[in-house]
Design an enzyme around this catalytic site. Structure first.
Site, PDB file in Angstrom:
ATOM      1  N   ARG A  45      44.891  43.592  42.014  1.00  0.00           N
ATOM      2  CA  ARG A  45      44.389  42.474  41.208  1.00  0.00           C
ATOM      3  C   ARG A  45      44.064  43.023  39.830  1.00  0.00           C
ATOM      4  O   ARG A  45      44.142  44.218  39.571  1.00  0.00           O
ATOM      5  CB  ARG A  45      43.213  41.735  41.875  1.00  0.00           C
ATOM      6  CG  ARG A  45      42.250  42.503  42.710  1.00  0.00           C
ATOM      7  CD  ARG A  45      41.447  43.530  41.967  1.00  0.00           C
ATOM      8  NE  ARG A  45      40.799  42.995  40.788  1.00  0.00           N
ATOM      9  CZ  ARG A  45      40.368  43.706  39.773  1.00  0.00           C
ATOM     10  NH1 ARG A  45      40.533  45.037  39.761  1.00  0.00           N
ATOM     11  NH2 ARG A  45      39.793  43.156  38.722  1.00  0.00           N
ATOM     12  N   GLY A  46      43.692  42.099  38.930  1.00  0.00           N
ATOM     13  CA  GLY A  46      43.492  42.492  37.534  1.00  0.00           C
ATOM     14  C   GLY A  46      44.793  42.199  36.789  1.00  0.00           C
ATOM     15  O   GLY A  46      45.871  42.602  37.249  1.00  0.00           O
ATOM     16  N   ALA A  47      44.666  41.502  35.649  1.00  0.00           N
ATOM     17  CA  ALA A  47      45.868  40.958  34.994  1.00  0.00           C
ATOM     18  C   ALA A  47      46.973  41.989  34.715  1.00  0.00           C
ATOM     19  O   ALA A  47      48.135  41.780  35.108  1.00  0.00           O
ATOM     20  CB  ALA A  47      45.451  40.233  33.717  1.00  0.00           C
ATOM     21  N   ARG A  88      49.722  33.930  41.785  1.00  0.00           N
ATOM     22  CA  ARG A  88      48.445  33.632  41.119  1.00  0.00           C
ATOM     23  C   ARG A  88      48.756  33.035  39.731  1.00  0.00           C
ATOM     24  O   ARG A  88      49.545  33.623  38.981  1.00  0.00           O
ATOM     25  CB  ARG A  88      47.594  34.901  40.998  1.00  0.00           C
ATOM     26  CG  ARG A  88      47.242  35.526  42.354  1.00  0.00           C
ATOM     27  CD  ARG A  88      46.187  36.607  42.217  1.00  0.00           C
ATOM     28  NE  ARG A  88      44.883  36.047  41.877  1.00  0.00           N
ATOM     29  CZ  ARG A  88      43.848  36.786  41.467  1.00  0.00           C
ATOM     30  NH1 ARG A  88      43.969  38.098  41.336  1.00  0.00           N
ATOM     31  NH2 ARG A  88      42.691  36.212  41.183  1.00  0.00           N
ATOM     32  N   GLN A 195      34.036  42.046  42.486  1.00  0.00           N
ATOM     33  CA  GLN A 195      34.819  43.101  41.809  1.00  0.00           C
ATOM     34  C   GLN A 195      33.904  44.083  41.069  1.00  0.00           C
ATOM     35  O   GLN A 195      34.239  45.256  40.906  1.00  0.00           O
ATOM     36  CB  GLN A 195      35.795  42.481  40.801  1.00  0.00           C
ATOM     37  CG  GLN A 195      36.981  41.764  41.419  1.00  0.00           C
ATOM     38  CD  GLN A 195      36.724  40.280  41.585  1.00  0.00           C
ATOM     39  OE1 GLN A 195      35.586  39.839  41.719  1.00  0.00           O
ATOM     40  NE2 GLN A 195      37.772  39.489  41.591  1.00  0.00           N
ATOM     41  N   ASP A 236      42.317  37.509  31.373  1.00  0.00           N
ATOM     42  CA  ASP A 236      43.508  37.167  32.156  1.00  0.00           C
ATOM     43  C   ASP A 236      44.532  36.404  31.333  1.00  0.00           C
ATOM     44  O   ASP A 236      45.720  36.423  31.619  1.00  0.00           O
ATOM     45  CB  ASP A 236      43.114  36.357  33.393  1.00  0.00           C
ATOM     46  CG  ASP A 236      42.431  37.268  34.387  1.00  0.00           C
ATOM     47  OD1 ASP A 236      41.215  37.503  34.234  1.00  0.00           O
ATOM     48  OD2 ASP A 236      43.131  37.803  35.265  1.00  0.00           O
ATOM     49  N   ASN A 246      38.850  34.513  31.730  1.00  0.00           N
ATOM     50  CA  ASN A 246      38.532  35.758  32.450  1.00  0.00           C
ATOM     51  C   ASN A 246      37.738  35.371  33.698  1.00  0.00           C
ATOM     52  O   ASN A 246      37.466  34.187  33.946  1.00  0.00           O
ATOM     53  CB  ASN A 246      37.751  36.718  31.551  1.00  0.00           C
ATOM     54  CG  ASN A 246      37.618  38.102  32.174  1.00  0.00           C
ATOM     55  OD1 ASN A 246      38.603  38.662  32.649  1.00  0.00           O
ATOM     56  ND2 ASN A 246      36.433  38.654  32.208  1.00  0.00           N
ATOM     57  N   LYS A 247      37.394  36.353  34.473  1.00  0.00           N
ATOM     58  CA  LYS A 247      36.712  36.131  35.748  1.00  0.00           C
ATOM     59  C   LYS A 247      35.547  35.149  35.625  1.00  0.00           C
ATOM     60  O   LYS A 247      34.775  35.213  34.675  1.00  0.00           O
ATOM     61  CB  LYS A 247      36.224  37.500  36.270  1.00  0.00           C
ATOM     62  CG  LYS A 247      35.506  37.474  37.596  1.00  0.00           C
ATOM     63  CD  LYS A 247      36.266  36.758  38.691  1.00  0.00           C
ATOM     64  CE  LYS A 247      37.662  37.287  38.898  1.00  0.00           C
ATOM     65  NZ  LYS A 247      38.498  36.381  39.742  1.00  0.00           N
TER      66      LYS A 247
END
Ligand code: MRU
Length: 351
Positions: A45-47, A88, A195, A236, A246-247
């Protein structure tokens, strides 16, 4: 450096981020389907990491293909692109990576099937190398924005684990520490997927970087107490006007930062900047399962039947953002102009 993901002869190898911090285990995906599943289930995960994982998944699918002609191989490429593209929706790096793999294939022209396959593998590997170089460049630009000493808050994980190595927001912090700055990182736990506590705290502690874990609800109080000198987060997707997805929880932190006069920085590579999306209202926000909110480690923490919302990301309007650190330099308000200007810079010259 942590090997978040890696191309190997037997497939694409990932550190399993769903198991951290208690288990450091690795999984090898041997098909494009398996890579798509690893992205969907957040093994990776993570862009930026998602983008390169997608490229490697596509390369793997093409490598495994039994196609006997270029047009058959193109069909397999398209199938793999659709597979990873459906995993995603928010991180634009995924779609950037897909477009780049498709463009590479088209640019190759008529070649033998083994040559086409090899070229796509090399393209994915090049994206991996470029991502690490971009993070290091962001670190060089962003380190000067960090305080000589003091607390720096971050949200979610924008570190080595979210990229091919070094990290974006955490890369800026790493570079500042390498310059001798005395930084105490405050890591937001980042509910519901954790996270911050599971991943950011894990990778910073592993590197010996002073880290204090707080729950998300403590961030405002830390700022009010003067413990936070700067904030740096990842992204993201960044729209043309500088709005940042973002998150979930990032927006809250940005609003609190403005209230307390704390600079709020975003660090992201150009593959996260989406100049085709004019503003944040057009960014698709992934909705994840209710189970992530109602359960922790498989244990219910909410009554059965309660209504749940679980948007995985939020959008921080550009006016809350002090600066956007990219591998090509730092963009500042007005972002329409500064991002467009940086977009015109030749990436390779800067890297
Ligand atoms: O749902 P995740 O864990 O993929 O979300 C990750 C984030 O929101 C990160 O902050 C972002 O991708 C930047 S990573 C360099």
């Amino acid at each position: 450096m942590i090997k978040t993901l890696e191309w190997t002869d037997s497939g694409v190898r990932f550190i399993d981020q769903t198991k951290l911090p208690t288990e450091e285990t690795y999984v090898t995906c041997t098909s494009c389907e398996e890579v798509a599943k690893a992205i969907r289930t957040m093994v990776v995960r993570g862009a930026p990491a998602i983008g390169v994982a997608a490229a490697m998944g596509i390369a793997l699918g093409v490598k495994n293909s039994r196609a006997e002609s270029v047009s058959e191989l193109r069909r397999e490429l398209d199938r793999c692109c659709a597979l990873v593209g459906a995993t995603r929706p928010t991180a634009v790096n995924l779609f950037w990576a897909i477009r780049r793999m498709q463009a590479k294939f088209e640019a190759l022209g008529i070649r033998s099937l083994p040559q086409l396959k090899q070229a796509l593998i090399e393209e994915a590997q090049q994206m991996y190398d470029e991502d690490i170089a971009a993070n290091q460049a962001m670190g060089r630009w962003g380190a000067s924005l960090m305080p000589a000493s003091g607390g720096v808050l971050t949200h979610c994980n924008a570190g080595a684990l979210a990229t091919c190595g070094y990290g974006t927001a955490l890369g800026v912090i790493r570079a500042a520490i390498a310059l001798g700055k005395k930084i105490q990182v405050y890591a937001d736990e980042t509910r519901p997927f954790l996270q911050g506590s599971r991943l950011t705290a894990w990778e910073l502690i592993k590197d010996g970087i002073p880290t204090t874990l707080i729950s998300d609800s403590m961030a405002g109080f830390m700022m009010r107490q003067g413990k936070i000198s700067a904030i740096v987060v990842g992204a993201d997707r960044i729209a043309a006007n500088g709005d940042v997805a973002n998150k979930i929880g990032t927006y809250t932190v940005a609003v609190l930062a403005k209230e307390h006069g704390v600079p709020f920085y975003v660090a992201a590579p150009f593959s996260t900047i989406d100049l085709d999306t004019p503003d944040g209202s057009r960014i698709p926000i992934e909705q994840r399962s209710a189970q992530e909110v109602t359960h922790i480690a498989g244990k219910a923490i909410a009554p059965e039947g309660v209504a749940v919302e679980n948007p995985a990301f939020d959008v921080t309007p550009a006016n809350y953002i002090t600066g956007i650190v990219t591998e090509r330099g730092i963009a500042r308000q007005p972002y329409e102009e500064s991002l467009a200007k940086l977009a015109a810079v030749q990436a390779k010259v800067v890297l």
